[in-house]
Design an enzyme around this catalytic site. Structure first.
Site, mmCIF file in Angstrom:
data_model
loop_
_atom_site.group_PDB
_atom_site.id
_atom_site.type_symbol
_atom_site.label_atom_id
_atom_site.label_comp_id
_atom_site.label_asym_id
_atom_site.label_seq_id
_atom_site.Cartn_x
_atom_site.Cartn_y
_atom_site.Cartn_z
ATOM 1 N N CYS A 212 0.863 -1.182 0.000
ATOM 2 C CA CYS A 212 0.000 0.000 0.000
ATOM 3 C C CYS A 212 0.903 1.237 0.000
ATOM 4 C CB CYS A 212 -0.874 -0.002 1.246
ATOM 5 S SG CYS A 212 0.135 0.052 2.758
ATOM 6 N N HIS B 80 5.385 -4.829 8.830
ATOM 7 C CA HIS B 80 5.363 -6.192 9.339
ATOM 8 C C HIS B 80 5.576 -7.209 8.212
ATOM 9 C CE1 HIS B 80 3.092 -4.902 13.206
ATOM 10 N NE2 HIS B 80 4.407 -4.847 13.347
ATOM 11 N N GLU C 85 0.450 -0.498 16.386
ATOM 12 C CA GLU C 85 -0.408 0.652 16.059
ATOM 13 C C GLU C 85 -1.347 0.966 17.223
ATOM 14 O OE1 GLU C 85 -2.708 0.456 12.356
ATOM 15 O OE2 GLU C 85 -4.211 1.705 13.346
HETATM 16 S S1 SF4 Z 1 -2.748 2.311 7.530
HETATM 17 FE FE1 SF4 Z 1 -1.303 0.614 7.225
HETATM 18 S S2 SF4 Z 1 -2.243 -0.688 5.667
HETATM 19 FE FE2 SF4 Z 1 -3.305 1.279 5.611
HETATM 20 S S3 SF4 Z 1 -2.271 2.524 4.041
HETATM 21 FE FE3 SF4 Z 1 -1.283 2.978 5.993
HETATM 22 S S4 SF4 Z 1 0.420 1.542 6.158
HETATM 23 FE FE4 SF4 Z 1 -0.955 0.759 4.562
#
Ligand code: SF4
Length: 352
Positions: free
Chosen positions: A58, A87, A172
């Site tokens: 992403c 991760h 997170e």
């Molecule tokens: S919150 Fe995590 S999964 Fe979503 S865009 Fe950001 S890094 Fe990627």
């Protein structure tokens, strides 16, 4: 001694190779024969791969990796990174090989050195510690995680109890909880939502981890809303676009697949959620770090293999899985794209 098995498959040959001690023990020989038989049973069948799209990296993961790569290019190693930058075992090993040093605690970083905060974000306490140790911080926190931190601050500042939907122990979640620890309560399940107690039921907000399963989270929110009719939430979903899109894409292939492979590491929340989602749809699903994790017994009866990857898994690992599956027999690949992603996040000033 090397044991080598080559067997014919349509379009060529596939092989198994294994180095064995000389002489091999009877147990090892038996295990090798069993493994060979299992692979032979899986070989030779024509198969189709249904490739989910979007999958793999992403925008937040690409940005975080690029931060470390640019620092390594600009300053050379070592570059300290608090926790895994994203991760994924392969990403971490690749950056380590180039000079990144991953640490669990800031106390492991030499004073006044540069440290990168990972994509998952950190609590204010970690930022304060970095300041105390005079560390130069380059923050690779995903902007969509930063958004959740800002909401936590805002909701707590207006006097609400903040119900954070997420998984205990995830980095997170630890970071977000740290924004207003006295006002935030972690809700991990529908059961938690039914039981949670708050000082004032008219002043309750919720937030979520960015990488949860969409339906499960909606169930939790519905229970909270039922119990706290004045519940307030974020203006836009905290579950991020990448998580949502990968789950939608998985749904489009899982129903037509005999088995589903998700490329991702075991500590990747969004990858684990993809496996859960497929299983809930009734499709057997397996999380694999790479092609080496594939077990022949998963494929022996499978004509259609669904394939996707979590947001922290490099695209090349998916290509390697397809190549490995191609070694077992004729393979066609059909990609199903449910949406086209164009999201891109700008890099932190320090590495631009
Ligand atoms: S919150 Fe995590 S999964 Fe979503 S865009 Fe950001 S890094 Fe990627």
């Amino acid at each position: 001694m090397a044991l080598r098995t080559v067997f014919p498959v349509a379009g060529g040959e596939a092989g198994l190779g294994l180095a064995l001690p000389n002489p091999p023990s009877p147990e090892l020989t038996a295990a090798v024969c069993a493994a060979g038989a299992a692979w032979l049973a899986a070989a030779g069948r024509a198969r189709k791969v249904l490739l989910a799209s979007p999958r793999s990296f992403c925008a937040g993961v690409e940005r975080a990796i690029e931060v470390v790569e640019r620092l390594l290019d600009q300053r050379g190693g070592p570059v300290y990174v608090r926790k895994q930058i994203v991760h994924n075992r392969h990403v971490v090993a690749g950056l380590e090989a180039r000079g990144a040093v991953f640490v669990d605690e800031l106390s492991q970083v030499p004073r006044e050195a540069t440290v990168v905060f990972s994509a998952h974000g950190v609590s204010p306490a970690v930022r304060a510690e970095a300041k105390r140790r005079r560390l130069a911080v380059v923050d690779a926190t995903c902007p969509l995680v930063t958004k959740v931190h800002a909401e936590a601050q805002r909701f707590a500042a207006r006097g609400d109890t903040v119900l954070l939907i997420g998984h205990a122990g995830h980095e997170e979640v630890e970071g977000t909880l740290g924004e207003a620890p006295a006002r935030t309560v972690l809700v991990q399940s529908v059961e938690d939502a039914r039981r949670v107690r708050v000082p004032d039921p008219s002043r309750v907000s919720y937030l979520t981890q960015t990488t949860l399963r969409v339906e499960e989270t909606a169930e939790v929110v519905a229970v909270l809303r039922d119990r706290f009719p004045k519940l307030r939430g974020p203006a836009t979903d905290d579950i991020c676009y990448a998580t949502t899109n990968r789950q939608d894409a998985l749904r489009s292939v899982a129903a037509d697949a005999d088995v589903l492979l998700v490329v991702g590491s075991a500590n990747s929340s969004n990858s684990v959620r993809l496996v859960e989602l497929a299983r809930r749809q009734g499709t057997p699903a397996h999380l694999i770090d790479d092609a080496h994790d594939i077990r022949p017994s998963w494929l022996a009866e499978a004509n259609v293999i669904g394939l996707t990857a979590g947001a922290s898994a490099p695209p090349r690992l998916v290509e390697e899985v397809i190549a490995a599956l191609g070694g077992l027999g004729p393979l066609t690949v059909e990609e199903r794209e449910t949406t086209h992603e164009t999201t891109h996040f700008t890099l932190p000033l320090a590495v631009r």
